[in-house]
Write a protein that holds these residues in place. Structure first.
Motif, PDB file in Angstrom:
ATOM      1  N   THR A  42      39.468 -60.561  56.154  1.00  0.00           N
ATOM      2  CA  THR A  42      40.658 -59.850  56.668  1.00  0.00           C
ATOM      3  C   THR A  42      40.855 -58.468  56.225  1.00  0.00           C
ATOM      4  N   LEU A  43      39.938 -58.569  54.498  1.00  0.00           N
ATOM      5  CA  LEU A  43      39.916 -57.503  53.923  1.00  0.00           C
ATOM      6  C   LEU A  43      39.074 -56.084  54.136  1.00  0.00           C
ATOM      7  N   PRO A  44      39.236 -55.006  54.269  1.00  0.00           N
ATOM      8  CA  PRO A  44      38.292 -54.542  54.303  1.00  0.00           C
ATOM      9  C   PRO A  44      37.229 -53.876  53.467  1.00  0.00           C
ATOM     10  N   ALA A  45      35.832 -54.054  53.686  1.00  0.00           N
ATOM     11  CA  ALA A  45      34.828 -53.709  52.741  1.00  0.00           C
ATOM     12  C   ALA A  45      34.335 -52.316  52.692  1.00  0.00           C
ATOM     13  N   PRO A  46      33.906 -51.911  51.627  1.00  0.00           N
ATOM     14  CA  PRO A  46      33.763 -50.200  51.792  1.00  0.00           C
ATOM     15  C   PRO A  46      31.964 -50.329  52.139  1.00  0.00           C
ATOM     16  N   TYR A  47      31.693 -51.067  53.354  1.00  0.00           N
ATOM     17  CA  TYR A  47      30.990 -50.251  53.413  1.00  0.00           C
ATOM     18  C   TYR A  47      29.734 -50.245  54.719  1.00  0.00           C
ATOM     19  N   VAL A  48      28.933 -49.622  55.176  1.00  0.00           N
ATOM     20  CA  VAL A  48      28.578 -49.699  57.229  1.00  0.00           C
ATOM     21  C   VAL A  48      27.589 -49.896  57.481  1.00  0.00           C
ATOM     22  N   ILE A  49      27.825 -50.602  58.389  1.00  0.00           N
ATOM     23  CA  ILE A  49      26.783 -51.687  59.414  1.00  0.00           C
ATOM     24  C   ILE A  49      26.060 -50.586  60.473  1.00  0.00           C
ATOM     25  N   GLU A  50      24.703 -51.331  59.929  1.00  0.00           N
ATOM     26  CA  GLU A  50      23.815 -50.393  61.163  1.00  0.00           C
ATOM     27  C   GLU A  50      23.398 -51.537  62.073  1.00  0.00           C
ATOM     28  N   THR A  86      19.497 -45.745  70.006  1.00  0.00           N
ATOM     29  CA  THR A  86      20.842 -45.613  69.203  1.00  0.00           C
ATOM     30  C   THR A  86      20.884 -46.375  68.402  1.00  0.00           C
ATOM     31  N   VAL A  87      21.848 -45.709  67.694  1.00  0.00           N
ATOM     32  CA  VAL A  87      22.133 -47.052  66.576  1.00  0.00           C
ATOM     33  C   VAL A  87      24.070 -47.197  66.790  1.00  0.00           C
ATOM     34  N   PHE A  88      24.466 -48.342  66.549  1.00  0.00           N
ATOM     35  CA  PHE A  88      25.802 -48.753  66.810  1.00  0.00           C
ATOM     36  C   PHE A  88      25.625 -48.866  65.228  1.00  0.00           C
ATOM     37  N   VAL A  89      27.148 -48.113  64.943  1.00  0.00           N
ATOM     38  CA  VAL A  89      27.887 -47.894  63.622  1.00  0.00           C
ATOM     39  C   VAL A  89      28.745 -48.840  63.774  1.00  0.00           C
ATOM     40  N   SER A  90      29.074 -49.823  62.553  1.00  0.00           N
ATOM     41  CA  SER A  90      30.549 -49.916  62.066  1.00  0.00           C
ATOM     42  C   SER A  90      30.623 -49.814  61.067  1.00  0.00           C
ATOM     43  N   GLY A  91      31.748 -49.676  60.792  1.00  0.00           N
ATOM     44  CA  GLY A  91      32.101 -49.207  59.469  1.00  0.00           C
ATOM     45  C   GLY A  91      32.948 -48.155  58.788  1.00  0.00           C
ATOM     46  N   SER A  92      33.112 -47.295  59.925  1.00  0.00           N
ATOM     47  CA  SER A  92      33.274 -45.693  59.164  1.00  0.00           C
ATOM     48  C   SER A  92      34.623 -45.334  59.529  1.00  0.00           C
ATOM     49  N   PRO A  93      34.997 -44.862  58.338  1.00  0.00           N
ATOM     50  CA  PRO A  93      36.608 -44.209  58.746  1.00  0.00           C
ATOM     51  C   PRO A  93      37.574 -44.737  59.796  1.00  0.00           C
ATOM     52  N   GLY A  94      38.614 -45.319  59.465  1.00  0.00           N
ATOM     53  CA  GLY A  94      39.452 -45.964  60.370  1.00  0.00           C
ATOM     54  C   GLY A  94      38.764 -47.120  61.588  1.00  0.00           C
ATOM     55  N   GLN A  95      38.298 -47.401  60.918  1.00  0.00           N
ATOM     56  CA  GLN A  95      37.019 -48.775  62.286  1.00  0.00           C
ATOM     57  C   GLN A  95      36.746 -49.313  60.671  1.00  0.00           C
ATOM     58  N   ALA A 105      25.459 -59.313  57.955  1.00  0.00           N
ATOM     59  CA  ALA A 105      24.272 -58.407  57.871  1.00  0.00           C
ATOM     60  C   ALA A 105      23.576 -58.180  57.632  1.00  0.00           C
ATOM     61  N   TRP A 106      24.048 -58.615  55.784  1.00  0.00           N
ATOM     62  CA  TRP A 106      22.747 -57.969  55.250  1.00  0.00           C
ATOM     63  C   TRP A 106      22.166 -59.595  55.367  1.00  0.00           C
ATOM     64  N   ALA A 107      22.635 -60.736  55.764  1.00  0.00           N
ATOM     65  CA  ALA A 107      21.481 -62.062  56.551  1.00  0.00           C
ATOM     66  C   ALA A 107      20.459 -61.805  57.021  1.00  0.00           C
ATOM     67  N   GLN A 111      19.565 -55.520  60.362  1.00  0.00           N
ATOM     68  CA  GLN A 111      20.674 -55.175  60.586  1.00  0.00           C
ATOM     69  C   GLN A 111      20.414 -54.350  59.023  1.00  0.00           C
ATOM     70  N   ALA A 112      21.784 -52.995  58.795  1.00  0.00           N
ATOM     71  CA  ALA A 112      21.121 -52.222  57.416  1.00  0.00           C
ATOM     72  C   ALA A 112      22.851 -52.247  57.078  1.00  0.00           C
ATOM     73  N   VAL A 113      22.810 -52.704  55.928  1.00  0.00           N
ATOM     74  CA  VAL A 113      24.459 -52.065  55.021  1.00  0.00           C
ATOM     75  C   VAL A 113      23.775 -50.742  53.941  1.00  0.00           C
ATOM     76  N   THR A 114      25.142 -49.787  54.072  1.00  0.00           N
ATOM     77  CA  THR A 114      25.032 -49.142  53.479  1.00  0.00           C
ATOM     78  C   THR A 114      26.237 -48.787  52.571  1.00  0.00           C
ATOM     79  N   PRO A 115      26.083 -48.881  51.577  1.00  0.00           N
ATOM     80  CA  PRO A 115      27.829 -47.748  50.827  1.00  0.00           C
ATOM     81  C   PRO A 115      28.363 -47.296  51.939  1.00  0.00           C
ATOM     82  N   ARG A 116      29.483 -46.890  51.774  1.00  0.00           N
ATOM     83  CA  ARG A 116      30.386 -46.129  52.582  1.00  0.00           C
ATOM     84  C   ARG A 116      30.445 -44.147  52.142  1.00  0.00           C
ATOM     85  N   GLU A 117      30.225 -44.999  51.477  1.00  0.00           N
ATOM     86  CA  GLU A 117      30.189 -43.295  50.190  1.00  0.00           C
ATOM     87  C   GLU A 117      28.939 -42.762  50.047  1.00  0.00           C
TER      88      GLU A 117
END
Length: 367
Positions: A42-50, A86-95, A105-107, A111-117
């Motif tokens: 449930t807790l949010p993580a500071p990552y973006v998943i493509e 296209t690329v589906f992006v999750s983890g944007s601000p607000g989502q 996603a790392w596994a 998919q690609a996992v990138t720090p949101r910052e």
């Protein structure tokens, strides 16, 4: 006679029992593990998943309507596919995504996992992102029309206006927001590419820029500054406005960003050119494009390669600047052709769409 209890006999204890402290530790550990599990989900993580997104055939239909329609100019039948990816992006601000989503996603190699910052500025909102993506999509469509018409040698008008100044701009206090660029050293500025060429040809010497300002023409002198890439620049942000001889409409909603520009341009060229450009073959690709037809790099190309292959494409047109990311990550059964311009892309599609031509001379990301 009562026998004494043997040493190995345990006498019943009828008094109150004491709870084993190990039970308490196990119980607390179980609660902690459960709590951590809930937090992970449930807790949010500071990552973006493509992840790979859907593809759209620019010479096909969407919701029973042509994805690209032309009004005021003769068009011709098309076949095959020219898919934008296209690329589906999750983890944007607000989502936000959860830690569990990030680990999953790392596994997954798709998919690609990138720090949101690294993807979004800290003060950007979801509405800001949507607004910027929509504006970038609109701009890419206009640039795609311009690039297609340039390729087909169909005349149109383009004007460049100043919409802002860069930090430490060479034009600070000289050019203003709203200025329309008319000429450089007396030569008309008809598009962005001739302006770039003229600035580089000056080699850092001062140039005279004629602008339209408040209804009249003004000549300003600017000394361009050399950029990190070696190009000389005015240090201004420019917006292109076009006047086309006919209307081109793109019916694609809920997709943002500039990366579909090249595939839009290819679709327009195919519709306006007699004969079937693809020869019935299935192509996909990605890349930004400017009005002169230069193809630029994009993000998420590895996910787009997977999405293209899943959609049935056999050839993928990739921007030359993305080739380092492509090598070693091409899905089985997919051929990648490297392109730098719209002319390269048209040549690749026409060559591979022709019978008995394997396109051996076409560039790849490994050549």
């Amino acid at each position: 006679m009562t026998q004494p209890l043997s040493q190995d006999t345990i006498q019943p204890d009828h008094g109150p029992r004491k709870r084993d402290p190990r039970f308490t530790v196990m119980w607390a550990s179980g609660l902690l593990a459960a709590g951590l599990g809930v937090a992970a989900v449930t807790l949010p993580a500071p990552y973006v998943i493509e992840s790979p997104g859907p593809t759209f055939n620019t010479i096909g239909q969407i919701d029973s309507e042509p994805l690209i329609s032309v009004d005021g100019r003769e068009t011709y039948p098309t076949s095959g596919g020219l898919d934008l990816t296209t690329v589906f992006v999750s983890g944007s601000p607000g989502q936000p995504v959860s830690i569990f989503d990030a680990f999953r996603a790392w596994a997954d190699p798709a998919q690609a996992v990138t720090p949101r910052e690294l993807v979004y500025p800290p003060d950007v909102s979801e509405s800001d992102i949507e607004e910027r993506n929509a504006a970038a999509m609109t701009s890419s469509q206009e640039s795609a029309v311009a690039a297609a018409l340039s390729h087909l040698e169909v005349p149109y008008e383009e004007t460049l206006s100043v919409v802002g100044l860069a930090q430490d701009s060479a034009s600070e206090g000289i050019l203003q927001e709203g200025d329309v660029l008319v000429a450089i050293n007396g030569e008309p500025i008809e598009s962005l590419e001739p302006l770039k060429d003229a600035l580089n040809a000056a080699g850092g010497e001062s140039v005279e820029i004629t602008v339209l300002r408040e209804g009249g023409e003004v000549i300003e002198t600017v000394t361009p500054i050399e950029s990190e890439t070696g190009d000389y620049q005015l240090g201004v942000f420019l917006m292109s406005e076009f006047q086309f001889p006919f209307d081109v409409d793109v019916a694609l909603n809920n997709v943002g960003g500039p990366s579909a520009g090249m595939m839009f341009a290819l679709g327009i060229v195919d519709k306006l050119t007699e004969g079937e450009l693809t020869g019935g073959e299935h192509f996909a690709g990605t890349g930004t494009i400017d009005s002169s037809g230069n193809v630029g790099p994009i993000g998420g190309i590895r996910q787009k390669l997977i999405g293209a292959r899943d959609a049935g494409a056999e050839v993928f047109l990739a921007p030359a600047a993305n080739c380092e990311e492509v090598v070693g990550h091409v899905p089985d059964g997919l051929r990648v052709v490297r392109v730098q311009t719209l002319d390269d892309a048209v040549d690749a599609v026409r060559t591979l769409g022709a019978e008995n031509d394997d396109g051996a001379q076409l560039a790849s990301c490994e050549s």
